[in-house]
Write an enzyme that holds these catalytic residues in place. Structure first.
Site, mmCIF file in Angstrom:
data_model
loop_
_atom_site.group_PDB
_atom_site.id
_atom_site.type_symbol
_atom_site.label_atom_id
_atom_site.label_comp_id
_atom_site.label_asym_id
_atom_site.label_seq_id
_atom_site.Cartn_x
_atom_site.Cartn_y
_atom_site.Cartn_z
ATOM 1 N N LYS A 259 0.856 -1.210 0.000
ATOM 2 C CA LYS A 259 0.000 0.000 0.000
ATOM 3 C C LYS A 259 0.883 1.248 0.000
ATOM 4 O O LYS A 259 0.686 2.152 -0.810
ATOM 5 C CB LYS A 259 -0.880 -0.002 1.246
ATOM 6 C CG LYS A 259 -1.558 1.338 1.536
ATOM 7 C CD LYS A 259 -2.455 1.307 2.744
ATOM 8 C CE LYS A 259 -1.758 1.585 4.035
ATOM 9 N NZ LYS A 259 -1.414 2.995 4.334
ATOM 10 N N ASN A 260 1.869 1.293 0.889
ATOM 11 C CA ASN A 260 2.646 2.527 1.042
ATOM 12 C C ASN A 260 3.665 2.753 -0.069
ATOM 13 O O ASN A 260 4.212 3.842 -0.175
ATOM 14 C CB ASN A 260 3.309 2.558 2.421
ATOM 15 C CG ASN A 260 2.264 2.724 3.522
ATOM 16 O OD1 ASN A 260 1.105 3.042 3.228
ATOM 17 N ND2 ASN A 260 2.638 2.480 4.756
ATOM 18 N N ASP B 284 4.486 0.502 12.119
ATOM 19 C CA ASP B 284 3.239 -0.052 11.570
ATOM 20 C C ASP B 284 3.004 -1.494 12.000
ATOM 21 O O ASP B 284 1.944 -2.050 11.705
ATOM 22 C CB ASP B 284 3.250 0.025 10.036
ATOM 23 C CG ASP B 284 3.184 1.461 9.563
ATOM 24 O OD1 ASP B 284 3.435 1.700 8.367
ATOM 25 O OD2 ASP B 284 2.906 2.356 10.394
ATOM 26 N N CYS C 244 -4.640 12.941 12.465
ATOM 27 C CA CYS C 244 -5.354 11.672 12.371
ATOM 28 C C CYS C 244 -5.227 11.018 13.740
ATOM 29 O O CYS C 244 -4.573 11.537 14.638
ATOM 30 C CB CYS C 244 -4.780 10.808 11.259
ATOM 31 S SG CYS C 244 -3.280 9.977 11.732
ATOM 32 N N ARG D 57 0.791 14.812 12.832
ATOM 33 C CA ARG D 57 1.311 14.542 11.485
ATOM 34 C C ARG D 57 1.456 15.823 10.659
ATOM 35 O O ARG D 57 0.852 16.004 9.624
ATOM 36 C CB ARG D 57 0.453 13.492 10.794
ATOM 37 C CG ARG D 57 0.333 12.252 11.673
ATOM 38 C CD ARG D 57 -0.309 11.096 11.030
ATOM 39 N NE ARG D 57 0.555 10.477 10.025
ATOM 40 C CZ ARG D 57 0.159 9.436 9.286
ATOM 41 N NH1 ARG D 57 -1.049 8.961 9.434
ATOM 42 N NH2 ARG D 57 0.970 8.923 8.380
ATOM 43 N N ARG E 127 -8.741 -0.163 4.510
ATOM 44 C CA ARG E 127 -7.810 0.799 3.911
ATOM 45 C C ARG E 127 -6.492 0.106 3.571
ATOM 46 O O ARG E 127 -5.814 0.489 2.634
ATOM 47 C CB ARG E 127 -7.519 1.944 4.886
ATOM 48 C CG ARG E 127 -8.685 2.858 5.140
ATOM 49 C CD ARG E 127 -8.244 4.056 5.942
ATOM 50 N NE ARG E 127 -7.072 4.676 5.330
ATOM 51 C CZ ARG E 127 -6.367 5.638 5.927
ATOM 52 N NH1 ARG E 127 -6.683 6.039 7.128
ATOM 53 N NH2 ARG E 127 -5.330 6.181 5.322
HETATM 54 C C1 EPZ Z 1 4.476 6.862 6.292
HETATM 55 O O1 EPZ Z 1 3.743 7.941 6.832
HETATM 56 C C2 EPZ Z 1 3.486 5.712 6.196
HETATM 57 N N1 EPZ Z 1 2.384 6.071 5.316
HETATM 58 C C3 EPZ Z 1 2.939 5.375 7.590
HETATM 59 O O2 EPZ Z 1 2.097 4.245 7.458
HETATM 60 C C4 EPZ Z 1 4.120 5.017 8.491
HETATM 61 O O3 EPZ Z 1 3.643 4.770 9.793
HETATM 62 C C5 EPZ Z 1 5.125 6.166 8.515
HETATM 63 O O4 EPZ Z 1 5.546 6.476 7.160
HETATM 64 C C6 EPZ Z 1 6.356 5.844 9.341
HETATM 65 O O5 EPZ Z 1 6.991 4.707 8.834
HETATM 66 C C7 EPZ Z 1 2.581 6.031 3.976
HETATM 67 O O6 EPZ Z 1 3.664 5.718 3.495
HETATM 68 C C8 EPZ Z 1 1.406 6.397 3.128
HETATM 69 P P1 EPZ Z 1 6.663 10.120 8.415
HETATM 70 P P2 EPZ Z 1 4.408 9.417 6.839
HETATM 71 O O7 EPZ Z 1 6.662 11.386 7.628
HETATM 72 O O8 EPZ Z 1 5.227 9.612 5.638
HETATM 73 C C9 EPZ Z 1 6.601 13.354 11.891
HETATM 74 C C10 EPZ Z 1 0.158 2.957 7.726
HETATM 75 O O9 EPZ Z 1 -0.314 2.441 8.734
HETATM 76 N N2 EPZ Z 1 6.651 14.353 10.795
HETATM 77 O O10 EPZ Z 1 7.857 9.204 8.328
HETATM 78 O O11 EPZ Z 1 3.335 10.377 7.152
HETATM 79 C C11 EPZ Z 1 5.269 12.627 11.914
HETATM 80 O O12 EPZ Z 1 4.314 13.378 12.632
HETATM 81 C C12 EPZ Z 1 0.700 4.369 7.803
HETATM 82 O O13 EPZ Z 1 0.268 2.420 6.599
HETATM 83 C C13 EPZ Z 1 6.847 15.682 11.119
HETATM 84 O O14 EPZ Z 1 6.970 16.042 12.294
HETATM 85 O O15 EPZ Z 1 5.371 9.272 8.107
HETATM 86 C C14 EPZ Z 1 5.600 11.336 12.592
HETATM 87 O O16 EPZ Z 1 5.587 11.541 13.996
HETATM 88 C C15 EPZ Z 1 0.468 4.999 9.161
HETATM 89 N N3 EPZ Z 1 6.893 16.593 10.108
HETATM 90 C C16 EPZ Z 1 7.042 11.065 12.125
HETATM 91 O O17 EPZ Z 1 7.549 12.317 11.629
HETATM 92 C C17 EPZ Z 1 6.750 16.239 8.787
HETATM 93 O O18 EPZ Z 1 6.832 17.111 7.902
HETATM 94 C C18 EPZ Z 1 7.155 10.046 10.995
HETATM 95 O O19 EPZ Z 1 6.376 10.528 9.943
HETATM 96 C C19 EPZ Z 1 6.561 14.869 8.487
HETATM 97 C C20 EPZ Z 1 6.516 13.946 9.508
#
Ligand code: EPZ
Length: 422
Positions: free
Chosen positions: A22-23, A309, A118, A123, A401
């Site tokens: 998915k991701n 995850d 969310c 996020r 999802r």
């Molecule tokens: C991706 O989300 C995945 N989603 C998530 O999977 C996964 O949990 C996550 O990466 C971490 O591995 C997809 O790929 C569609 P991040 P993403 O940016 O990119 C903070 C699932 O269950 N952050 O690595 O949104 C954020 O709040 C989903 O399939 C900032 O602070 O994750 C989080 O605490 C859930 N500022 C941490 O970094 C930003 O600009 C990691 O977020 C971006 C992120």
């Protein structure tokens, strides 16, 4: 709203095919915006999130055709592109923000709704924004929308360092850099397999990228990208989720398409707990080594560490392991919402901030529980599979999802599971 009824049914045995990630698919699809040529994705998963991304790309003027019952996606964006990603679609799925980089790179401007928070956390998108600003984008927040434009109409290459190894920020910046003028270097880049998959697809489209899968990715911008056909990488989170079925219930299950390199840190923790994971010609074979599992401590980290995850699913396993386990969630600020639901099934868990302490009990008992987010929902099903009596998991739209044909796949290994339409 549908619910899922699960009844503990003893050991589970059989074979489960693992779908495309998915991701990975959610970041490969927006890449179509970078080129006027067709992009074909094979091994695509059949999930509601893919349908949402399809809807978003179509609202931007891209063509997305779902072929072979959704396993193949044929995308193209040779027509006029609308550069506004609407709140009503974006709020449903955070990954919609992955059109920002491609729109900016292709069109020189974009208006993308902020996804909003969310269940698992606020996020924010500050890392995406700072990275694109370093490449010459001017981004302003107005009425909940990011209004972005490339100074001089075109992004330019830059060297930037991410404060944290954000998956989405790495993906947005990587896609934008393929068409920027000059060289971009992303330091502290995320290393997830989904990013490697994206880079390999972009390279097939003509992008010049080096270092994907490491913390330093270098991209030489090119004038235009062509089309490509690309097979979506296996979903390591679906894989890890189903690896837990024989671990929790006993029995032996083979996960087709699974490879150890996708789940190395996770498999290591399972081994420590008393679960055997072996790589076969067709996938991964999983079974308990002997008797009751042992408690283990888990800390979630960016890849190649233990994946956030899979944290909820691992907690379900540890609820009946012998001893006390401590899970530390370091990626998201609110990702223990499955704990209160597991307590209803007789688990003994104490949550303090980013730590959850799990005291193993002999058996869980079935109960009515509520899914709160995608991964929490499947952890409740796993717990229900091993519990005495019946468990009913409500709000399973979360499940759909990220897990295709979940009842069918669990039933295929002997689980007693059915969907109850409300
Ligand atoms: C991706 O989300 C995945 N989603 C998530 O999977 C996964 O949990 C996550 O990466 C971490 O591995 C997809 O790929 C569609 P991040 P993403 O940016 O990119 C903070 C699932 O269950 N952050 O690595 O949104 C954020 O709040 C989903 O399939 C900032 O602070 O994750 C989080 O605490 C859930 N500022 C941490 O970094 C930003 O600009 C990691 O977020 C971006 C992120």
């Amino acid at each position: 709203m549908d619910s899922i009824l699960v009844k503990g049914n003893g050991a589970l045995n059989g074979v489960i095919p693992i779908a495309g990630a998915k991701n990975a698919c959610l970041t490969l699809m927006p890449a179509t915006l970078l080129s006027e040529e067709p992009l074909t994705l094979t091994n695509a998963p059949r999930l509601s999130d893919i349908a949402t991304m399809t809807q978003l790309l179509q609202s931007l003027g891209a063509e997305v055709a779902s072929l072979q019952e959704g396993k193949v996606l044929a995308l193209a964006s040779h027509g006029a592109i609308n550069h506004v990603a609407d709140y009503d679609i974006v709020r449903k799925m955070r990954a919609s923000n992955l059109v920002l980089g491609p729109l900016l790179a292709r069109e020189g401007h974009a208006i993308v709704s902020l996804p909003g928070g969310c269940a698992i956390g606020a996020r924010p998108m500050d890392l995406h924004i700072h990275g694109l600003e370093a490449m010459g984008a001017e981004i302003e927040l107005k009425d909940g929308y990011l209004h972005a434009k490339a100074k001089g109409g075109k992004l330019r290459g830059a060297e930037l360092t991410l404060r944290m190894a954000s998956v989405g920020a790495t993906e947005n910046i990587l896609m934008a850099a393929t068409l920027a003028k000059g060289t971009t270097v992303i330091n502290n880049a995320a290393r997830e397999p989904e990013i490697v998959d994206l880079a390999q697809c972009l390279r097939k489209m003509g992008a010049q990228i080096e270092g994907e899968g490491t913390s330093r990715i270098e991209i030489q911008g090119v004038d235009r990208l062509g089309g490509a056909t690309h097979q979506v990488v296996t979903d390591r989170i679906e894989l890890g989720t189903y690896m837990l079925a024989p671990a929790i219930c006993g029995g032996e299950v083979e996960l087709l398409g699974g490879r150890m390199n996708l789940v190395a840190a996770f498999a290591e923790k399972l081994d420590e707990a008393g679960v055997s994971v072996t790589e076969t010609a067709n996938g991964l074979k999983v079974s308990r080594k002997n008797g009751r599992l042992k408690a283990v401590d888990v800390t979630t980290e960016p890849f190649p560490g233990f994946p956030t995850d899979l944290q909820a699913q691992m907690m379900a396993l540890l609820c009946t392991a012998e001893g006390t386990s401590v899970l530390e969630e370091k990626i998201f600020e609110n990702r223990f919402m499955h704990a209160p639901e597991l307590l209803r099934m007789g688990a003994q868990i104490e949550v303090h901030g980013g730590h959850a302490t799990v005291h193993g009990v002999e058996k869980l008992r079935g109960a009515r529980v509520m899914a709160t987010d995608l991964r929490a929902s499947v952890s409740l099903i796993l717990a229900g599979l091993a519990a005495e009596g019946e468990t009913v998991v409500s709000r399973v739209y979360h499940l759909d999802r990220g897990y295709e044909r979940v009842e069918e796949k669990f039933r295929g290994i002997g689980a007693h599971i059915e969907r109850i339409s409300a």
